[in-house]
Design an enzyme around this catalytic site. Structure first.
Site, PDB file in Angstrom:
ATOM      1  NE  ARG A  28      -4.261  -1.505   0.382  1.00 23.75           N
ATOM      2  CZ  ARG A  28      -5.301  -1.573   1.215  1.00 23.75           C
ATOM      3  NH1 ARG A  28      -5.436  -0.688   2.154  1.00 23.75           N
ATOM      4  NH2 ARG A  28      -6.191  -2.532   1.078  1.00 23.75           N
ATOM      5  NE  ARG A  32      -7.310   5.385   2.929  1.00 21.52           N
ATOM      6  CZ  ARG A  32      -8.155   4.512   3.462  1.00 21.52           C
ATOM      7  NH1 ARG A  32      -9.395   4.880   3.726  1.00 21.52           N
ATOM      8  NH2 ARG A  32      -7.777   3.290   3.746  1.00 21.52           N
ATOM      9  NE  ARG A  41      -9.978   7.799  -1.628  1.00 23.24           N
ATOM     10  CZ  ARG A  41     -11.076   8.131  -0.968  1.00 23.24           C
ATOM     11  NH1 ARG A  41     -11.355   9.401  -0.737  1.00 23.24           N
ATOM     12  NH2 ARG A  41     -11.890   7.181  -0.530  1.00 23.24           N
ATOM     13  CG  ASP A  79      -8.892  -3.116  -4.157  1.00 19.81           C
ATOM     14  OD1 ASP A  79      -8.360  -2.445  -3.263  1.00 19.81           O
ATOM     15  OD2 ASP A  79      -9.616  -4.112  -3.923  1.00 19.81           O
ATOM     16  CE1 TYR A 156     -12.987  -7.491   1.805  1.00 20.82           C
ATOM     17  CE2 TYR A 156     -11.327  -9.043   1.014  1.00 20.82           C
ATOM     18  CZ  TYR A 156     -11.693  -8.000   1.840  1.00 20.82           C
ATOM     19  OH  TYR A 156     -10.777  -7.461   2.701  1.00 20.82           O
TER      20      TYR A 156
HETATM   21  O1  CP3 Z   1       0.110  -1.713  -2.427  1.00 17.94           O
HETATM   22  C1  CP3 Z   1      -0.222  -0.786  -3.191  1.00 17.94           C
HETATM   23  O2  CP3 Z   1       0.183   0.392  -3.044  1.00 17.94           O
HETATM   24  C2  CP3 Z   1      -1.063  -1.110  -4.411  1.00 17.94           C
HETATM   25  C3  CP3 Z   1      -2.452  -0.868  -4.280  1.00 17.94           C
HETATM   26  C4  CP3 Z   1      -3.359  -1.821  -3.512  1.00 17.94           C
HETATM   27  C5  CP3 Z   1      -4.597  -1.372  -3.004  1.00 17.94           C
HETATM   28  N1  CP3 Z   1      -5.254  -2.456  -2.521  1.00 17.94           N
HETATM   29  C6  CP3 Z   1      -5.081   0.005  -3.050  1.00 17.94           C
HETATM   30  C7  CP3 Z   1      -6.143   0.420  -2.125  1.00 17.94           C
HETATM   31  C8  CP3 Z   1      -3.252  -3.184  -3.248  1.00 17.94           C
HETATM   32  C9  CP3 Z   1      -2.101  -4.145  -3.513  1.00 17.94           C
HETATM   33  C10 CP3 Z   1      -4.476  -3.570  -2.625  1.00 17.94           C
HETATM   34  C11 CP3 Z   1      -4.774  -4.959  -2.247  1.00 17.94           C
HETATM   35  C12 CP3 Z   1      -5.980  -5.237  -1.453  1.00 17.94           C
HETATM   36  N2  CP3 Z   1      -7.219  -4.675  -1.555  1.00 17.94           N
HETATM   37  C13 CP3 Z   1      -6.057  -6.268  -0.491  1.00 17.94           C
HETATM   38  C14 CP3 Z   1      -4.935  -7.217  -0.146  1.00 17.94           C
HETATM   39  C15 CP3 Z   1      -3.936  -6.620   0.759  1.00 17.94           C
HETATM   40  C16 CP3 Z   1      -4.468  -6.348   2.150  1.00 17.94           C
HETATM   41  O3  CP3 Z   1      -4.571  -5.168   2.478  1.00 17.94           O
HETATM   42  O4  CP3 Z   1      -4.723  -7.318   2.868  1.00 17.94           O
HETATM   43  C17 CP3 Z   1      -7.359  -6.252   0.040  1.00 17.94           C
HETATM   44  C18 CP3 Z   1      -7.910  -7.170   1.111  1.00 17.94           C
HETATM   45  C19 CP3 Z   1      -8.088  -5.252  -0.654  1.00 17.94           C
HETATM   46  C20 CP3 Z   1      -9.532  -4.885  -0.516  1.00 17.94           C
HETATM   47  C21 CP3 Z   1      -9.676  -3.504  -0.042  1.00 17.94           C
HETATM   48  N3  CP3 Z   1      -9.453  -2.390  -0.812  1.00 17.94           N
HETATM   49  C22 CP3 Z   1     -10.043  -3.064   1.258  1.00 17.94           C
HETATM   50  C23 CP3 Z   1     -10.356  -3.984   2.425  1.00 17.94           C
HETATM   51  C24 CP3 Z   1     -10.054  -1.672   1.229  1.00 17.94           C
HETATM   52  C25 CP3 Z   1     -10.500  -0.752   2.326  1.00 17.94           C
HETATM   53  C26 CP3 Z   1      -9.508  -0.715   3.434  1.00 17.94           C
HETATM   54  C27 CP3 Z   1      -8.793   0.581   3.439  1.00 17.94           C
HETATM   55  O5  CP3 Z   1      -7.568   0.600   3.696  1.00 17.94           O
HETATM   56  O6  CP3 Z   1      -9.461   1.590   3.215  1.00 17.94           O
HETATM   57  C28 CP3 Z   1      -9.635  -1.258  -0.059  1.00 17.94           C
HETATM   58  C29 CP3 Z   1      -9.437   0.125  -0.532  1.00 17.94           C
HETATM   59  C30 CP3 Z   1      -8.088   0.488  -1.006  1.00 17.94           C
HETATM   60  N4  CP3 Z   1      -7.312  -0.263  -1.835  1.00 17.94           N
HETATM   61  C31 CP3 Z   1      -7.409   1.720  -0.740  1.00 17.94           C
HETATM   62  C32 CP3 Z   1      -6.202   1.674  -1.460  1.00 17.94           C
HETATM   63  C33 CP3 Z   1      -5.178   2.763  -1.566  1.00 17.94           C
HETATM   64  C34 CP3 Z   1      -7.960   2.878   0.078  1.00 17.94           C
HETATM   65  C35 CP3 Z   1      -8.964   3.550  -0.790  1.00 17.94           C
HETATM   66  C36 CP3 Z   1      -9.185   4.989  -0.490  1.00 17.94           C
HETATM   67  O7  CP3 Z   1      -8.459   5.831  -1.039  1.00 17.94           O
HETATM   68  O8  CP3 Z   1     -10.147   5.254   0.242  1.00 17.94           O
END
Ligand code: CP3
Length: 357
Positions: A28, A32, A41, A79, A156
């Site tokens: 990640r 944010r 964003r 994602d 999910y």
């Molecule tokens: O690593 C990186 O920088 C690449 C981008 C990336 C995102 N999601 C961007 C993201 C990667 C590799 C993921 C993987 C992801 N997504 C996983 C596996 C890794 C982990 O965290 O266990 C999972 C379970 C998801 C599903 C997901 N997407 C969730 C549960 C959430 C909400 C949680 C949160 O942190 O808000 C997201 C949203 C998400 N994916 C964000 C980002 C940058 C936040 C979105 C925002 O800007 O509001």
């Protein structure tokens, strides 16, 4: 044709070659905690628009690299839930509540209807983003592509959202195992095609995120999570991508490292609950390890961060085969200057663990 990668320390580590220091990237790393990400964003209007628009996806992928020259890899901004979205489940994000699906797999009828999506067309925006990011990187560092593990995607798809305690998927697993295996099989096939297309578009390494493999029982971890990741690795190899390094990461999966090491993956993600030195002993340097700083340490002080970085590097010890990373994604509350402090300490302190230094 493969272009030259200027900083190939990450790739060298994945190939068991010697490097002058321990490479690092962060799960990640675009997100944010960065003010420039929050700005993008806002301009895009939503998280999904950031993923689906080529310019925005490229812009946010590049942000951590521009801010932190000490990062050794980029990761595609996207994602894991793009795949179930392409399967027609209707992904959306509710502010403060995370991802949700309009049409989760609630009954046998919806499960039977599930099919492999038209990956090439329905996920074309991801492959376009990969091509654009590769252009922008211009060989600076390698690009990591990724997907969710079938088990994690299924959680999910069945729960319809995160944070439900996995009661629906576990109920289905214990009452209708045939339905679960049907979902996992279709999803494994979809993810195989998805990663193959990412590789064709230009990613240098692929990673499978198994964020929820750790909620399974001992036996079911292998049958429901690991085995389907193995299918994906085998499929990619069959499709001619043996030389693309593959990383798997089961969060909460520290007790199954011996099994993960035999999956065909080139590297294993290690979470912060697991002892990195013990993990190294189990894999006996046959496979690369990636991890495992507790992301919460980045909320503390430079002194505590430096000590924690040293502990991780000391725990792995001398020699090649370690990629520094966090044990899970960076939190949104991380002060960006603490990341700088972590990266500098990794670069300085890790040199002594490598040959020739
Ligand atoms: O690593 C990186 O920088 C690449 C981008 C990336 C995102 N999601 C961007 C993201 C990667 C590799 C993921 C993987 C992801 N997504 C996983 C596996 C890794 C982990 O965290 O266990 C999972 C379970 C998801 C599903 C997901 N997407 C969730 C549960 C959430 C909400 C949680 C949160 O942190 O808000 C997201 C949203 C998400 N994916 C964000 C980002 C940058 C936040 C979105 C925002 O800007 O509001």
């Amino acid at each position: 044709m493969k272009s030259t990668i200027h900083n190939d320390v990450f790739l060298k580590t994945l190939n068991h070659q010697s490097t002058p220091y321990t490479p690092v990237w962060m799960m990640r790393q675009a997100g944010r905690y960065l003010p420039e990400y929050r700005e993008s964003r806002k301009n895009a209007g939503s998280f999904l628009e950031l993923c689906k628009n080529t310019e925005f996806a490229t812009e946010v992928t590049m942000q951590p690299l521009d801010r932190y020259p000490l990062l050794d890899a980029a990761i595609l901004f996207s994602d894991i839930l793009t795949v179930p979205d392409a399967m027609g489940l209707g992904l959306h994000f509710v502010d403060g509540e995370g991802p949700k699906f309009h049409k989760p797999l609630l009954d046998e009828k919806s499960v039977q209807k599930l099919d492999v999506p038209d990956v090439e067309n329905d996920l074309a925006y991801v492959f376009d983003a990969v091509k654009s990011i590769k252009k922008s990187l211009d060989g600076r560092v390698p690009l990591i592509g990724f997907a969710g593990s079938p088990w994690t995607l299924a959680t999910y798809m069945i729960e319809g959202q995160g944070g439900t305690g996995f009661l629906n998927i576990k109920k289905m697993l214990y009452t209708r195992p045939d339905l679960i295996h049907h979902i996992l099989k279709i999803t494994a096939e979809s993810v195989s095609l998805y990663l193959a297309k990412q590789i064709e578009a230009g990613v240098d390494v692929v990673m499978i995120f198994d964020s929820w493999g750790g909620v399974l029982t001992h036996e079911e971890y292998e049958t429901h999570s690991l085995n389907y990741m193995k299918v994906i690795i085998a499929n990619l190899n069959l499709m001619g991508f043996e030389n693309i390094p593959k990383i798997i990461f089961s969060k909460g999966g520290g007790q199954w490292i011996d099994k993960q090491a035999k999956s065909g993956a080139d590297a294993l993600g290690i979470d912060w609950q697991t002892n990195l030195g013990e993990a190294r002993k189990i894999v006996n340097d046959k496979i690369v390890l990636q991890g495992n700083l507790d992301p919460a340490i980045l909320l503390s002080t430079p002194k505590a961060i430096k000590e924690a970085v040293r502990k991780v590097l000391d725990s792995y010890g001398h020699g090649e085969g370690h990629i520094f990373n966090l044990g899970h994604g960076i939190t949104q509350f991380t002060p960006p200057e603490n990341v700088e402090c972590m990266l500098e300490e990794i670069r300085n302190y890790s040199k002594k663990f490598h040959a020739g230094n």
